[in-house]
Motif scaffolding. Sequence first.
Motif, PDB file in Angstrom:
ATOM      1  N   CYS A  64      14.535  -4.868  17.417  1.00 52.80           N
ATOM      2  CA  CYS A  64      13.153  -4.586  17.818  1.00 52.80           C
ATOM      3  C   CYS A  64      12.979  -3.268  18.558  1.00 52.80           C
ATOM      4  N   THR A  65      14.055  -2.675  19.086  1.00 56.86           N
ATOM      5  CA  THR A  65      13.925  -1.382  19.767  1.00 56.86           C
ATOM      6  C   THR A  65      14.318  -0.211  18.863  1.00 56.86           C
ATOM      7  N   SER A  66      14.703  -0.483  17.645  1.00 52.92           N
ATOM      8  CA  SER A  66      15.078   0.596  16.727  1.00 52.92           C
ATOM      9  C   SER A  66      13.857   1.448  16.403  1.00 52.92           C
ATOM     10  N   ILE A  67      14.038   2.747  16.423  1.00 50.58           N
ATOM     11  CA  ILE A  67      12.909   3.639  16.157  1.00 50.58           C
ATOM     12  C   ILE A  67      12.593   3.694  14.663  1.00 50.58           C
ATOM     13  N   THR A  68      13.595   3.409  13.836  1.00 46.97           N
ATOM     14  CA  THR A  68      13.390   3.298  12.389  1.00 46.97           C
ATOM     15  C   THR A  68      13.950   1.953  11.937  1.00 46.97           C
ATOM     16  N   THR A  69      13.155   1.214  11.209  1.00 46.52           N
ATOM     17  CA  THR A  69      13.587  -0.092  10.709  1.00 46.52           C
ATOM     18  C   THR A  69      13.269  -0.187   9.219  1.00 46.52           C
ATOM     19  N   GLY A  70      13.775  -1.251   8.604  1.00 50.31           N
ATOM     20  CA  GLY A  70      13.470  -1.498   7.204  1.00 50.31           C
ATOM     21  C   GLY A  70      14.170  -0.569   6.235  1.00 50.31           C
ATOM     22  N   GLU A  71      15.263   0.051   6.675  1.00 49.71           N
ATOM     23  CA  GLU A  71      15.972   0.965   5.780  1.00 49.71           C
ATOM     24  C   GLU A  71      16.634   0.225   4.622  1.00 49.71           C
ATOM     25  N   ASP A  72      16.813  -1.081   4.789  1.00 51.01           N
ATOM     26  CA  ASP A  72      17.367  -1.884   3.700  1.00 51.01           C
ATOM     27  C   ASP A  72      16.265  -2.583   2.918  1.00 51.01           C
ATOM     28  N   GLY A  73      15.012  -2.277   3.268  1.00 51.46           N
ATOM     29  CA  GLY A  73      13.875  -2.893   2.604  1.00 51.46           C
ATOM     30  C   GLY A  73      13.175  -1.919   1.672  1.00 51.46           C
ATOM     31  N   PRO A  74      11.941  -2.255   1.291  1.00 51.88           N
ATOM     32  CA  PRO A  74      11.231  -1.411   0.336  1.00 51.88           C
ATOM     33  C   PRO A  74      10.918  -0.013   0.857  1.00 51.88           C
ATOM     34  N   ILE A  75      10.434   0.089   2.100  1.00 47.06           N
ATOM     35  CA  ILE A  75      10.058   1.384   2.679  1.00 47.06           C
ATOM     36  C   ILE A  75      10.374   1.384   4.167  1.00 47.06           C
ATOM     37  N   PRO A  76      11.187   2.346   4.656  1.00 50.06           N
ATOM     38  CA  PRO A  76      11.498   2.413   6.088  1.00 50.06           C
ATOM     39  C   PRO A  76      10.244   2.651   6.927  1.00 50.06           C
ATOM     40  N   ARG A  77      10.265   2.131   8.168  1.00 52.09           N
ATOM     41  CA  ARG A  77       9.149   2.314   9.103  1.00 52.09           C
ATOM     42  C   ARG A  77       9.643   3.044  10.344  1.00 52.09           C
ATOM     43  N   CYS A  78       8.840   3.990  10.823  1.00 53.56           N
ATOM     44  CA  CYS A  78       9.204   4.776  12.000  1.00 53.56           C
ATOM     45  C   CYS A  78       8.154   4.619  13.088  1.00 53.56           C
ATOM     46  N   LYS A  79       8.604   4.786  14.340  1.00 57.77           N
ATOM     47  CA  LYS A  79       7.702   4.654  15.486  1.00 57.77           C
ATOM     48  C   LYS A  79       7.831   5.892  16.384  1.00 57.77           C
ATOM     49  N   PRO A  80       7.125   6.966  16.074  1.00 56.58           N
ATOM     50  CA  PRO A  80       7.213   8.190  16.893  1.00 56.58           C
ATOM     51  C   PRO A  80       6.745   8.004  18.333  1.00 56.58           C
ATOM     52  N   PHE A  81       5.930   6.964  18.605  1.00 59.10           N
ATOM     53  CA  PHE A  81       5.420   6.711  19.956  1.00 59.10           C
ATOM     54  C   PHE A  81       6.312   5.755  20.750  1.00 59.10           C
ATOM     55  N   LYS A  82       7.569   5.607  20.340  1.00 58.86           N
ATOM     56  CA  LYS A  82       8.449   4.623  20.974  1.00 58.86           C
ATOM     57  C   LYS A  82       8.524   4.783  22.490  1.00 58.86           C
TER      58      LYS A  82
ATOM     59  N   GLY B 287       0.820  -1.206   0.000  1.00 65.05           N
ATOM     60  CA  GLY B 287       0.000   0.000   0.000  1.00 65.05           C
ATOM     61  C   GLY B 287       0.851   1.251   0.000  1.00 65.05           C
ATOM     62  N   ALA B 288       1.933   1.229   0.777  1.00 64.76           N
ATOM     63  CA  ALA B 288       2.845   2.370   0.828  1.00 64.76           C
ATOM     64  C   ALA B 288       3.495   2.598  -0.537  1.00 64.76           C
ATOM     65  N   ALA B 289       3.797   1.511  -1.241  1.00 64.59           N
ATOM     66  CA  ALA B 289       4.390   1.629  -2.575  1.00 64.59           C
ATOM     67  C   ALA B 289       3.399   2.259  -3.549  1.00 64.59           C
ATOM     68  N   LEU B 290       2.126   1.896  -3.421  1.00 64.82           N
ATOM     69  CA  LEU B 290       1.094   2.477  -4.285  1.00 64.82           C
ATOM     70  C   LEU B 290       0.958   3.978  -4.042  1.00 64.82           C
ATOM     71  N   LEU B 291       1.145   4.397  -2.788  1.00 61.19           N
ATOM     72  CA  LEU B 291       1.076   5.817  -2.448  1.00 61.19           C
ATOM     73  C   LEU B 291       2.363   6.560  -2.791  1.00 61.19           C
ATOM     74  N   LYS B 292       3.401   5.791  -3.132  1.00 62.78           N
ATOM     75  CA  LYS B 292       4.711   6.353  -3.464  1.00 62.78           C
ATOM     76  C   LYS B 292       5.258   7.201  -2.321  1.00 62.78           C
ATOM     77  N   VAL B 293       5.149   6.668  -1.109  1.00 60.46           N
ATOM     78  CA  VAL B 293       5.628   7.404   0.061  1.00 60.46           C
ATOM     79  C   VAL B 293       7.094   7.087   0.333  1.00 60.46           C
ATOM     80  N   ASP B 294       7.710   7.948   1.124  1.00 56.54           N
ATOM     81  CA  ASP B 294       9.109   7.757   1.493  1.00 56.54           C
ATOM     82  C   ASP B 294       9.257   6.931   2.757  1.00 56.54           C
ATOM     83  N   LYS B 295       8.249   7.040   3.662  1.00 50.01           N
ATOM     84  CA  LYS B 295       8.307   6.310   4.923  1.00 50.01           C
ATOM     85  C   LYS B 295       6.900   5.940   5.367  1.00 50.01           C
ATOM     86  N   LEU B 296       6.862   4.929   6.224  1.00 47.17           N
ATOM     87  CA  LEU B 296       5.608   4.490   6.829  1.00 47.17           C
ATOM     88  C   LEU B 296       5.748   4.641   8.337  1.00 47.17           C
ATOM     89  N   VAL B 297       4.799   5.317   8.988  1.00 48.32           N
ATOM     90  CA  VAL B 297       4.841   5.448  10.442  1.00 48.32           C
ATOM     91  C   VAL B 297       3.726   4.606  11.050  1.00 48.32           C
TER      92      VAL B 297
END
Length: 368
Positions: free
Chosen positions: A199-217, A162-172
């Motif tokens: 598992c405690t990284s605030i940003t993951t998946g930087e080597d994958g299709p779309i990085p994920r962030c957790k602002p509520f960490k 879905g994120a790829a369809l939206l052409k976003v840079d990151k997913l939160v």
Amino acid sequence: MAENHKKAAGRLCYLCNQRRAALKRPKTLEQICRECFYEVFEEEIHQVIVKNQLFKPGERIAIGASGGKDSTVLAYVLSELNRRHNYGLDLFLLSVDEGITGYRDDSLETVKRNEIQYGLPLKIVSYKDLYGWTMDEIVKMIGLKNNCTFCGVFRRQALDRGAALLKVDKLVTGHNADDIAETVLLNILRGDIARLSRCTSITTGEDGPIPRCKPFKYTYEKEIVIYPHVVIVENLNKMLTYAYFKRLDYFSTECIYSPNAYRGFAREFIKDLERMRPRAILDIIKSGEDFRISTSTKMPEQGTCERCGYISSQKWCKACVLLEGLNKGLPKLGIGRSRGLDNNHMKDVKQSNGTKNSEGKQCGSLDF
């Protein structure tokens, strides 16, 4: 007793010392007023975003929106901070329709209202369109025992697609401090070194299709939504937190297919620890951040699935393995350790990596 209650009700805010205290913060045990709570809640999240450089001006950001408490508060707060601090972000809501009658169909109605309330475009992707199956159909075939494995794997990939369809840079996502502490504990109990290391990284998946962030960490669940044992000063019969104070529109029903999920046991344990020591949640996260994985530990090498092209450490990604089992009427072949789907795949599809339940946010392992 009446005198003590009157004294508590008249206590002034610890921060401004002007207004009456409305609640006691679970992290600090400070009794603060409603207005100061808004300010510190939002400012802490802003500082997390800035300190960790989660976003860059001009980026397109998808907010994983389920209609639940965490994602609804995340959408509201992030849109507010984006405006207030001029982040310069283009925000979108991204929802996954798993096909769970009486649960996801209702929660998606909440997300559709949020789309209008926050002025954020909404994209919905469904299991039926992506995989040809709904969770209702999967549960009908396999029962309740292992359904969270299917749902977690499919949801993670659905969000990426879905994120790829939206052409976003990151997913939160709305993963909060409680979720992350639970995941640290789960990965220790499962001996899952690969996930424990990230598992405690605030940003993951930087080597994958779309990085994920957790602002509520570092944000406690109690401060996000109404919770039975939040200590309230203003009215002992009224449980008040951010979602309640702001009168946000969110969906609160738990998934009907996850009553016995493994994560639930870890959640109860974390809550017990928190009752004895409020900072236990942050302490567990800190411990997870300080873990050092031995250099001799062999981590799985990431590649791409030969079948669908999705990121995978095996020739077939976990979603394709599970789908093959479903389509062949042999769903258990994709669960746990398996020799493969047939004689041609006995060596290729070993479930040595990713065999642990990749269940979703509410019901299982958060595969960050």
